[in-house]
Scaffold this motif. Structure first.
Motif, short mmCIF file in Angstrom:
data_model
loop_
_atom_site.label_atom_id
_atom_site.label_comp_id
_atom_site.label_asym_id
_atom_site.label_seq_id
_atom_site.Cartn_x
_atom_site.Cartn_y
_atom_site.Cartn_z
N PRO A 55 0.79 -1.23 0.00
CA PRO A 55 0.00 0.00 0.00
C PRO A 55 0.82 1.29 0.00
CG PRO A 55 -0.04 -1.05 2.15
CD PRO A 55 0.61 -2.01 1.22
N VAL A 56 0.36 2.21 -0.83
CA VAL A 56 0.97 3.54 -0.92
C VAL A 56 -0.14 4.57 -0.77
CG1 VAL A 56 2.06 5.19 -2.49
CG2 VAL A 56 2.94 2.85 -2.34
N ALA A 80 5.63 5.87 -9.12
CA ALA A 80 4.56 5.76 -10.10
C ALA A 80 3.32 6.54 -9.68
CB ALA A 80 4.20 4.28 -10.33
N ALA A 81 3.00 6.49 -8.38
CA ALA A 81 1.83 7.20 -7.87
C ALA A 81 1.98 8.71 -8.02
CB ALA A 81 1.59 6.83 -6.40
N VAL A 107 -1.00 1.58 -10.00
CA VAL A 107 -1.09 2.45 -8.83
C VAL A 107 -2.40 2.21 -8.08
CG1 VAL A 107 -1.31 4.86 -8.10
CG2 VAL A 107 0.46 4.21 -9.76
N GLN A 108 -3.51 2.06 -8.81
CA GLN A 108 -4.79 1.81 -8.15
C GLN A 108 -4.77 0.51 -7.37
OE1 GLN A 108 -8.49 2.57 -10.46
NE2 GLN A 108 -7.12 3.39 -12.03
N PHE A 109 -4.15 -0.51 -7.93
CA PHE A 109 -4.06 -1.79 -7.23
C PHE A 109 -3.35 -1.62 -5.89
CE2 PHE A 109 -1.49 -5.58 -6.24
CZ PHE A 109 -2.49 -6.52 -6.10
N HIS A 110 -2.29 -0.82 -5.89
CA HIS A 110 -1.48 -0.64 -4.69
C HIS A 110 -2.00 0.48 -3.79
CE1 HIS A 110 1.64 -3.57 -5.56
NE2 HIS A 110 1.72 -3.13 -6.79
N SER A 111 -3.21 0.92 -3.99
CA SER A 111 -3.76 1.96 -3.14
C SER A 111 -4.01 1.41 -1.73
CB SER A 111 -5.07 2.50 -3.72
OG SER A 111 -6.10 1.52 -3.63
N VAL A 112 -4.02 2.32 -0.77
CA VAL A 112 -4.28 1.93 0.61
C VAL A 112 -5.66 1.29 0.75
CG1 VAL A 112 -4.71 2.86 2.92
CG2 VAL A 112 -2.71 3.59 1.63
N LEU A 165 -12.95 -4.63 -4.62
CA LEU A 165 -11.57 -5.12 -4.56
C LEU A 165 -11.02 -5.29 -5.97
CD1 LEU A 165 -10.09 -7.71 -2.19
CD2 LEU A 165 -9.86 -8.11 -4.64
N LYS A 166 -9.82 -4.75 -6.21
CA LYS A 166 -9.16 -4.82 -7.52
C LYS A 166 -8.05 -5.86 -7.44
CE LYS A 166 -10.19 -0.04 -8.78
NZ LYS A 166 -11.11 0.20 -7.65
N THR A 167 -8.10 -6.84 -8.32
CA THR A 167 -7.13 -7.94 -8.30
C THR A 167 -5.97 -7.67 -9.25
OG1 THR A 167 -8.17 -9.16 -10.10
CG2 THR A 167 -9.03 -9.52 -7.87
N TRP A 168 -4.91 -8.48 -9.11
CA TRP A 168 -3.76 -8.36 -10.00
C TRP A 168 -4.14 -8.71 -11.43
CZ3 TRP A 168 0.43 -5.73 -9.86
CH2 TRP A 168 1.51 -6.03 -10.71
N ASP A 169 -5.06 -9.64 -11.62
CA ASP A 169 -5.50 -9.97 -12.98
C ASP A 169 -6.12 -8.75 -13.66
OD1 ASP A 169 -4.64 -12.57 -12.79
OD2 ASP A 169 -6.58 -13.34 -12.09
N TRP A 170 -6.83 -7.93 -12.90
CA TRP A 170 -7.40 -6.69 -13.43
C TRP A 170 -6.29 -5.75 -13.87
CZ3 TRP A 170 -6.89 -1.75 -11.16
CH2 TRP A 170 -7.69 -0.75 -11.72
#
Length: 418
Positions: A189-190, A311-312, A370-375, A398-403
């Motif tokens: 998370p960032v 990236a963020a 970036v959205q995937f790694h959001s807090v 929930l956003k997955t890595w496949d997304w």
């Protein structure tokens, strides 16, 4: 339901991860206890990371931090402390957000019948990297070592393993499918922060506002290739107002280099050194102030939050071409990967990356990354298994890595997809 978050080390950014776990569970009907080392609440990281949310948990400061200089004893003693926390606190669920080097030793203790308390709880853990997975193939001795470590890992009994490196998932699938079935590719998370201009960030950092700036932030050591970046800066023949900003705890080898070969550029103010713990604000400002962020890691093959942070904030990186940093840089067009084993190549790449930085535009794939790694997304991952145990419906957002991979660039020829 009683949930114990086990983190015996309060230093660095360990409590940052604990904070995210606590916040991720905030809406669930659970009691949270943080099991940590004596005096952890007096550590410099506690006021910033956990004090503001202290009403959400209780503290059990009874589990000594192991000596990190010996990896084996660190893993063994930390695993023993986790077992002690399970015995003393009798939780229904344990979350260990820093399981690197510990889970294998926990497996060994379970095989030695020294971890009976763990059989009465469910274990969920995260690892950033896993050194034995990266051992080169083709050598029978190394193959045997990989199999032995995999057997210990499989003996932990853990139910959910969070990993943040797609390379690990590929290796687990090839090496030990039983572990792969327990893994979840999760965010690192960032925080999302208001945009800060380069000029404003430099002003707030009290550094010169003119010229081009390369930033390197975090724990500064040879493992992360900080010496490689410094020497590339010395050799790249850049302009007189191009600067290198080093923010974070300086390890002795970096301090020695700054006092030795790089001393003249330090004296001139072209290398700006700020030695010490990096606050969240310093991290944000150091990246916002940069034209380029240096991530020339030598021996760090796993995930690196500085890449996600850059990236963020829309800043290009100069990255090692190895491991997670190299693959991530290529797949999401985050900047310039370089061959860190070749000093001339790094210096040339640094000069080229700095010259092209004004034209850098984030690729659409970077936005999903970036959205995937959001807090917010990370919080949902930490709550995911407990929601199942509590009989609550899964989160729909929930956003997955496949997304994420739907817009990612293809891997170079010969590399396997995650």
């Amino acid at each position: 339901m009683h949930v114990v978050i086990f983190e015996s080390c309060p230093r660095g950014h360990r409590f940052t991860y604990v904070k995210h776990v606590v916040n991720g569970l905030a809406d669930l009907p659970v009691k949270i206890t943080i099991a940590t080392s004596p005096g952890a609440s007096a550590c410099e990281t506690f006021p910033e990371q956990l004090a503001p949310i202290a009403s959400r948990f209780s503290m059990a400061e009874a589990y000594p931090e192991a000596d990190p200089t010996n990896k084996f004893s660190y893993g063994w003693n930390t695993a023993a402390s986790m077992v002690a926390a399970a015995r003393d606190l009798k939780p229904d669920h344990i979350i260990a957000p820093s399981g690197d080097g510990v889970l294998e030793m926990l497996g060994a203790q379970r095989l030695a019948l020294r971890a009976g308390a763990m059989s009465r709880t469910e274990l969920e853990a995260m690892i950033m990297t896993c050194s034995w997975v990266y051992l080169p193939r083709g050598n029978p001795r190394r193959w045997a070592r990989r199999r032995a470590w995999a057997a210990l890992f499989g003996a932990t009994g853990l139910r959910t393993l969070h990993i943040i490196d797609p390379l690990l998932r590929r290796s687990f699938r090839a090496l030990t499918p039983s572990i792969a079935r327990r893994t979840v590719l999760s965010p690192d998370p960032v925080e999302a922060y208001p945009a800060v201009s380069k000029v404003e960030a430099r002003r707030r950092l009290n550094i010169p506002e003119s010229g081009r700036l390369i930033s390197c932030v975090g724990r500064l050591d040879e493992r992360k290739g900080v010496d490689i970046l410094i020497r590339a800066f010395l050799d790249a023949k850049l302009g007189s107002d191009d600067r290198l900003l080093l923010v974070g705890t300086h390890m002795p080898e970096v301090t020695s280099l700054l006092k030795g070969d790089a001393a003249e550029l330090v004296r001139q103010g072209r290398i700006i050194s700020q030695d010490g713990y990096v606050t969240d604000e310093q991290m944000i400002l150091s990246i916002a102030a940069a034209d380029l962020v240096g991530v020339t890691y030598r021996r760090h093959l796993g995930s690196a939050s500085i890449v996600i942070r850059a990236a963020a904030q829309g800043r290009p990186i100069l990255s090692s071409d190895l491991g997670w940093p190299g693959e991530t840089c290529r797949r999401f067009a985050l900047g310039t990967p370089c061959t860190v084993r070749d000093p001339v190549a790094v210096a040339n790449a640094l000069r080229s990356a700095l010259e092209s930085a004004p034209d850098f535009k984030p690729h659409p794939a970077a936005a999903r990354f970036v959205q995937f790694h959001s807090v917010e997304n990370a919080h949902q991952f930490w709550a995911r298994r407990l929601r199942e145990r509590l009989g609550l419906p899964p989160s729909q957002s929930l956003k997955t890595w496949d997304w994420v991979l739907e817009t990612a660039l293809p891997l170079p020829e010969g590399e396997s997809p995650p």
